[in-house]
Design an enzyme around this catalytic site. Structure first.
Site, mmCIF file in Angstrom:
data_model
loop_
_atom_site.group_PDB
_atom_site.id
_atom_site.type_symbol
_atom_site.label_atom_id
_atom_site.label_comp_id
_atom_site.label_asym_id
_atom_site.label_seq_id
_atom_site.Cartn_x
_atom_site.Cartn_y
_atom_site.Cartn_z
ATOM 1 N NE ARG A 80 -0.988 0.002 4.921
ATOM 2 C CZ ARG A 80 -0.815 1.085 5.696
ATOM 3 N NH1 ARG A 80 -1.132 2.273 5.255
ATOM 4 N NH2 ARG A 80 -0.315 0.946 6.915
ATOM 5 C CG ASN A 84 8.188 1.890 0.935
ATOM 6 O OD1 ASN A 84 8.177 3.089 0.653
ATOM 7 N ND2 ASN A 84 7.082 1.240 1.302
ATOM 8 C CB ALA A 85 8.508 -1.093 5.933
ATOM 9 N N GLY A 86 7.871 2.064 6.746
ATOM 10 C CA GLY A 86 8.178 3.118 7.707
ATOM 11 C C GLY A 86 6.950 3.483 8.509
ATOM 12 C CE1 TYR A 116 8.977 8.811 8.958
ATOM 13 C CE2 TYR A 116 9.543 11.058 8.378
ATOM 14 C CZ TYR A 116 9.086 9.804 8.009
ATOM 15 O OH TYR A 116 8.752 9.559 6.698
HETATM 16 P P1 NDP Z 1 2.096 3.982 4.638
HETATM 17 O O1 NDP Z 1 1.802 4.306 6.062
HETATM 18 O O2 NDP Z 1 1.039 4.246 3.609
HETATM 19 O O3 NDP Z 1 2.534 2.435 4.517
HETATM 20 C C1 NDP Z 1 3.521 1.940 5.363
HETATM 21 C C2 NDP Z 1 3.892 0.553 4.907
HETATM 22 O O4 NDP Z 1 4.944 0.063 5.754
HETATM 23 C C3 NDP Z 1 2.744 -0.431 5.026
HETATM 24 O O5 NDP Z 1 2.831 -1.361 3.976
HETATM 25 C C4 NDP Z 1 3.014 -1.110 6.366
HETATM 26 O O6 NDP Z 1 2.447 -2.422 6.468
HETATM 27 C C5 NDP Z 1 4.534 -1.176 6.334
HETATM 28 N N1 NDP Z 1 5.117 -1.322 7.657
HETATM 29 C C6 NDP Z 1 5.041 -0.466 8.701
HETATM 30 N N2 NDP Z 1 5.690 -0.964 9.776
HETATM 31 C C7 NDP Z 1 6.196 -2.168 9.394
HETATM 32 C C8 NDP Z 1 6.920 -3.186 10.049
HETATM 33 N N3 NDP Z 1 7.315 -3.070 11.334
HETATM 34 N N4 NDP Z 1 7.239 -4.298 9.357
HETATM 35 C C9 NDP Z 1 6.861 -4.446 8.063
HETATM 36 N N5 NDP Z 1 6.171 -3.520 7.389
HETATM 37 C C10 NDP Z 1 5.830 -2.393 8.047
HETATM 38 O O7 NDP Z 1 3.443 4.744 4.290
HETATM 39 P P2 NDP Z 1 3.841 5.607 3.015
HETATM 40 O O8 NDP Z 1 3.554 4.858 1.786
HETATM 41 O O9 NDP Z 1 3.311 6.964 3.187
HETATM 42 O O10 NDP Z 1 5.438 5.722 3.230
HETATM 43 C C11 NDP Z 1 6.334 4.780 2.692
HETATM 44 C C12 NDP Z 1 7.748 5.218 3.054
HETATM 45 O O11 NDP Z 1 7.997 6.522 2.540
HETATM 46 C C13 NDP Z 1 7.990 5.290 4.560
HETATM 47 O O12 NDP Z 1 9.310 4.881 4.850
HETATM 48 C C14 NDP Z 1 7.833 6.773 4.855
HETATM 49 O O13 NDP Z 1 8.533 7.143 6.001
HETATM 50 C C15 NDP Z 1 8.420 7.377 3.595
HETATM 51 N N6 NDP Z 1 7.980 8.721 3.326
HETATM 52 C C16 NDP Z 1 6.645 8.989 3.132
HETATM 53 C C17 NDP Z 1 6.252 10.271 2.839
HETATM 54 C C18 NDP Z 1 4.841 10.609 2.577
HETATM 55 O O14 NDP Z 1 4.571 11.767 2.354
HETATM 56 N N7 NDP Z 1 3.902 9.673 2.563
HETATM 57 C C19 NDP Z 1 7.215 11.373 2.786
HETATM 58 C C20 NDP Z 1 8.569 10.975 2.988
HETATM 59 C C21 NDP Z 1 8.912 9.690 3.252
HETATM 60 P P3 NDP Z 1 0.897 -2.598 6.922
HETATM 61 O O15 NDP Z 1 0.073 -2.095 5.762
HETATM 62 O O16 NDP Z 1 0.725 -4.042 7.147
HETATM 63 O O17 NDP Z 1 0.721 -1.767 8.145
#
Ligand code: NDP
Length: 240
Positions: A12, A82-84, A147
């Site tokens: 996602r 990418n997970a965050g 973060y």
């Molecule tokens: P989302 O919150 O939409 O999705 C996060 C994803 O990471 C999900 O698939 C989630 O799985 C997975 N995840 C979270 N924790 C874990 C874990 N402990 N183990 C495995 N998987 C995990 O995030 P975004 O798409 O917005 O962000 C993606 C990346 O980009 C992140 O690293 C974020 O920090 C970075 N980023 C995002 C920005 C933004 O504006 N959106 C800006 C700058 C950086 P599940 O669905 O099962 O929870």
């Protein structure tokens, strides 16, 4: 044989767009996720990309997942960390748990997976690693010491590991996205979001596809002279 790519958090948000883009490029993609089974199932049904559930902050779970992907699909040659997560709060209110969770999930995960894939990648003389950082790791952000530290750490991690990988044709790069329209950003209060958009020179939030395009570029087989770099994809919000 198509190269195997693992995209963490790849079912996602930004990760889903990355998984789809890499598949479009002919990679065999596996997307990982933490617990959102519904999103994983819908994603697999829509794209045909398999999803694997494991916690990227847990070394042993990563070890088991890497071993099973290797056995069932093949050795991973492309890794997108990418997970965050965010656990925002001011220093006054932030507790140790929020610090640890964010550091372990965003930064510890990069160590876990790079460590576990390193021997295979160096033996095969091929690896493409992209770590997803953030504009807030470059510029800092109020209420995000955890973060910002984790994401800033990713940029140092990338530069150091790139030096170790160079002689094995393993490239290690980072992407620092600006504000991208995903659930993470939709959680930001509307008035704050409008102020953020006002500071983006191109006048809009990023799209997940904008980030995916960068990952596809950095993971191409012939991108072997690009390593240790950070690509900012932020609509001009922060030039660094
Ligand atoms: P989302 O919150 O939409 O999705 C996060 C994803 O990471 C999900 O698939 C989630 O799985 C997975 N995840 C979270 N924790 C874990 C874990 N402990 N183990 C495995 N998987 C995990 O995030 P975004 O798409 O917005 O962000 C993606 C990346 O980009 C992140 O690293 C974020 O920090 C970075 N980023 C995002 C920005 C933004 O504006 N959106 C800006 C700058 C950086 P599940 O669905 O099962 O929870």
């Amino acid at each position: 044989m198509a190269r195997v790519a693992l995209v963490t958090g790849g079912q996602r948000g930004i990760g889903a767009a990355i998984s789809e883009k890499l598949k479009e490029q002919g990679r065999t993609v596996v997307a990982s996720f933490a617990g959102n089974e519904a999103a994983a199932q819908a994603f697999t049904e829509r794209t045909g990309i398999p999803c694997k559930r494991f916690d990227v902050s847990d070394f042993e779970q990563c070890q088991a997942a890497v071993a099973s992907i290797r056995e069932e699909i093949g050795p991973i040659e492309i890794l997108v960390n990418n997970a965050g997560i965010t656990r925002d709060n001011t220093m006054k209110r932030m507790d140790r748990k929020a610090w640890d969770e964010v550091i372990d999930t965003n930064l510890g995960s990069c160590f876990n997976l790079c460590k576990l894939l390193w021997d295979d990648m160096s033996a095969r003389k091929f690896g493409r690693i992209v770590n997803i950082g953030s504009i807030n790791g470059q510029a800092g952000q109020y209420g995000q010491v955890n973060y910002a530290a984790a994401k800033s750490g990713i940029h140092g991690f990338t530069k150091a590991l790139a030096q170790e990988g160079a002689r094995f044709n393993i490239t290690v790069n980072a992407i620092a996205p600006g504000y991208v329209d995903t659930e993470m950003v939709r959680a930001v209060p509307e008035d704050v979001l409008q102020k953020i958009i006002g500071r983006i020179p191109v006048g809009r939030l990023g799209r997940a596809e904008d980030i995916a395009r960068g990952v596809a570029f950095l993971t191409a087989d012939d991108a072997d002279f690009i390593t240790g770099s950070t690509m900012s994809i932020n609509g001009g919000q922060h030039m660094y």
